[in-house]
Enzyme design. Structure first.
Site, PDB file in Angstrom:
ATOM      1  N   ASP A  22       0.776  -1.256   0.000  1.00 36.78           N
ATOM      2  CA  ASP A  22       0.000   0.000   0.000  1.00 36.78           C
ATOM      3  C   ASP A  22       0.804   1.300   0.000  1.00 36.78           C
ATOM      4  OD1 ASP A  22      -1.539  -2.123   0.853  1.00 36.78           O
ATOM      5  OD2 ASP A  22      -2.214  -1.176   2.689  1.00 36.78           O
ATOM      6  N   GLU A 204     -10.423  -2.322   4.511  1.00 34.87           N
ATOM      7  CA  GLU A 204      -9.080  -1.832   4.813  1.00 34.87           C
ATOM      8  C   GLU A 204      -8.902  -0.457   4.168  1.00 34.87           C
ATOM      9  OE1 GLU A 204      -6.440  -5.892   4.869  1.00 34.87           O
ATOM     10  OE2 GLU A 204      -6.674  -5.023   2.901  1.00 34.87           O
TER      11      GLU A 204
HETATM   12  C1  FRU Z   1      -3.860  -3.641   2.800  1.00 30.34           C
HETATM   13  C2  FRU Z   1      -3.212  -4.060   4.106  1.00 30.34           C
HETATM   14  C3  FRU Z   1      -3.569  -3.079   5.199  1.00 30.34           C
HETATM   15  C4  FRU Z   1      -2.437  -3.247   6.160  1.00 30.34           C
HETATM   16  C5  FRU Z   1      -1.272  -3.488   5.229  1.00 30.34           C
HETATM   17  C6  FRU Z   1      -0.229  -4.403   5.782  1.00 30.34           C
HETATM   18  O1  FRU Z   1      -3.213  -4.104   1.681  1.00 30.34           O
HETATM   19  O2  FRU Z   1      -3.606  -5.368   4.442  1.00 30.34           O
HETATM   20  O3  FRU Z   1      -4.832  -3.295   5.782  1.00 30.34           O
HETATM   21  O4  FRU Z   1      -2.251  -2.121   6.976  1.00 30.34           O
HETATM   22  O5  FRU Z   1      -1.807  -4.020   4.045  1.00 30.34           O
HETATM   23  O6  FRU Z   1       0.906  -4.420   4.980  1.00 30.34           O
END
Ligand code: FRU
Length: 498
Positions: A22, A204
């Site tokens: 992300d 998320e």
């Molecule tokens: C989304 C996610 C988020 C988390 C991150 C962990 O892709 O699962 O919810 O903070 O990636 O790397």
């Protein structure tokens, strides 16, 4: 066959080495756009999360910087946001230096392993050198976990209408809203999400902000809410909701109160745009809503055929809110900064497509760094196709069926696909949202990706591919003849930062 550096994008951001997911903590300050990202510097698969860092003057050419945040005894550094605290509400400012404050999730891997339902909490860190180096706050966590398995990805914005810091936070099936005056003490306001939207996965990476409707004075609030799995084409996807916010509670438009799984409100219908959020602190006289997403999908991100690094970000995009009939649509288009990379253009007034018609080939321009625009007027109830192909007979095929008003993407013959069963077994599809009887398309091409913006960004699809040879032809095809007008193609010129 192509691999690794042959697959490294010409202009989309990738880390030099190892794993990225992300985008995080994006803010603009003094001429520089900052991009942080979920990063594991020691391997090309997901692991203990850090925040990597990159900077750019124009959101197109990125320069990777030193790692910004390292995991510590409290856990991994998961996704989150950053704000420029101009009025020093946090008190972190010193000697007139404006603090930049990052708000992120601590993920305790031991607690997660033991299935404890309080292993994620929110914490802050601040920077007094414009995002280069960071100090974690000694009072962390600023928002402890009340007993929720998923409790993460804080996106904080200054809500200038209600004069408060506002945090949107994701939990399994909901978005939670919190308020603060100093970024250190947070109070819950409300929650949203029950009974509406896609829920076939975990929510998320939310984002929440007001937007002015194009061509008017009206302001609406937009909630961007990623989920995984359960995206429009399975796996990871990013939906959105539009409504009103009274400073405490988000109320969606009536037609959005009870959306089902397969609704039409997605930032991107393609398989490869996830966890995207917007930049903080864009100057008022600019006023754009600027967005970037992770150009992959949890279904196969860790198996794609690159080794040195894994994944890229999308091209930066400008979001707009447009009203169409009684509905509000969030559209996206590549940021206008991309235009200054255009080399000479290849312009063809029109092409008459009969069977299979090659429109552009690698003599015209390098299809691995190109922008292609065209319009199809006077749509008929038939299927229109365009495709990329190469000398070893691989192809990436996009179809638009005007009877069904549906786009579909077939990447099953696009080169390396067998690294994951989920990559190409099915076509991805998208509804056409616009009612116009001419279809416009803007395609942004890089070595391993295509970003397709139809109807001024009302339907967007982003897809990645791994051909064994570069694409050398772009062609149109259909069973019945049709006419493409205003085909324009530009090669995009980039200098790779060293
Ligand atoms: C989304 C996610 C988020 C988390 C991150 C962990 O892709 O699962 O919810 O903070 O990636 O790397």
């Amino acid at each position: 066959p192509q691999k690794d550096e042959d697959f490294r994008p010409n202009f989309h951001f990738t880390p030099k080495k190892n794993w990225m997911n992300d985008p995080n903590g994006m803010f603009y300050l003094n001429g520089t756009y900052h991009l942080y990202f979920q990063y594991y510097p020691e391997d090309n698969v997901w692991g203990p999360m850090h925040w990597g860092h990159a900077t750019s003057k124009d959101m197109i050419t990125w320069e990777e910087q030193d790692i910004a945040l390292y995991p510590d005894d409290n856990g991994y550094i998961f996704s989150g946001s950053a704000v420029v605290d101009r009025n020093n509400t946090s008190g972190f400012g010193k000697d007139g230096k404006v603090p930049v404050v990052a708000i992120y999730t601590y993920h305790d891997p031991v607690g997660a392993e033991n299935k404890e339902n309080d292993h994620q909490s929110q914490a802050i860190a601040y920077s007094l050198d414009e995002g280069k180096t960071w100090t974690k706050y000694e009072g962390n966590p600023v928002l402890p976990n009340p007993g929720m398995t998923d409790f993460r990805d804080p996106k904080v914005t200054w809500d200038d209408i209600h004069k408060q810091w506002l945090m949107a936070l994701a939990t399994t099936k909901k978005t939670l809203f919190y308020t603060s005056q100093n970024l250190k003490e947070w109070k819950k306001l409300s929650e949203f999400g029950e009974g509406t939207g896609a829920h076939d996965g975990v929510w998320e990476c939310p984002d929440f902000f007001p937007m002015q409707v194009e061509g008017g004075e009206e302001t609406k609030w937009v909630l961007i809410q990623s989920l995984n799995p359960g995206g429009y084409n399975g796996g990871s996807g990013t939906q959105y909701f539009v409504g009103d916010f009274d400073g405490k509670k988000f109320t969606p438009e009536t037609y959005m109160e009870k959306l089902g799984e397969k609704h039409e409100y997605w930032i991107d219908f393609g398989r490869d745009n996830y966890a995207g959020v917007t930049w903080a602190n864009i100057p008022q006289d600019d006023g754009r809503k600027l967005f970037i997403g992770w150009m992959s999908n949890w279904l196969y991100a860790q198996e794609v055929p690159t080794q040195t690094w894994r994944s890229a970000m999308t091209v930066a995009r400008e979001l707009k809110l447009v009203k169409e009939g009684d509905r509000y649509l969030v559209t996206s288009e590549p940021v206008e900064e991309l235009k200054k990379y255009r080399d000479e253009d290849h312009y063809m007034e029109e092409i008459n497509v009969s069977g299979n018609s090659i429109a552009l080939d690698s003599e015209d321009l390098d299809l691995a760094r190109a922008e292609i625009r065209f319009t199809i007027d006077d749509l008929q109830e038939m299927t229109y196709n365009f495709r990329l192909s190469n000398v070893v007979g691989e192809e990436f095929i996009v179809s638009y069926d005007h009877a069904q008003k549906q786009f579909s993407v077939n990447r099953s013959l696009s080169g390396q696909t067998d690294f994951s069963q989920d990559f190409a077994a099915e076509n991805s599809t998208a509804p056409r949202i616009s009612d116009s009887d001419s279809l416009t398309a803007v395609l942004i091409l890089d070595k391993t990706s295509i970003e397709m913006f139809f109807d001024d960004g009302k339907t967007v699809m982003t897809e990645i591919f791994f051909p064994n040879q570069p694409w050398n032809e772009f062609s149109f095809a259909s069973l019945e003849d049709f006419r493409v007008s205003e085909l324009k193609a530009y090669e995009l010129k980039f200098e790779r930062p060293t």
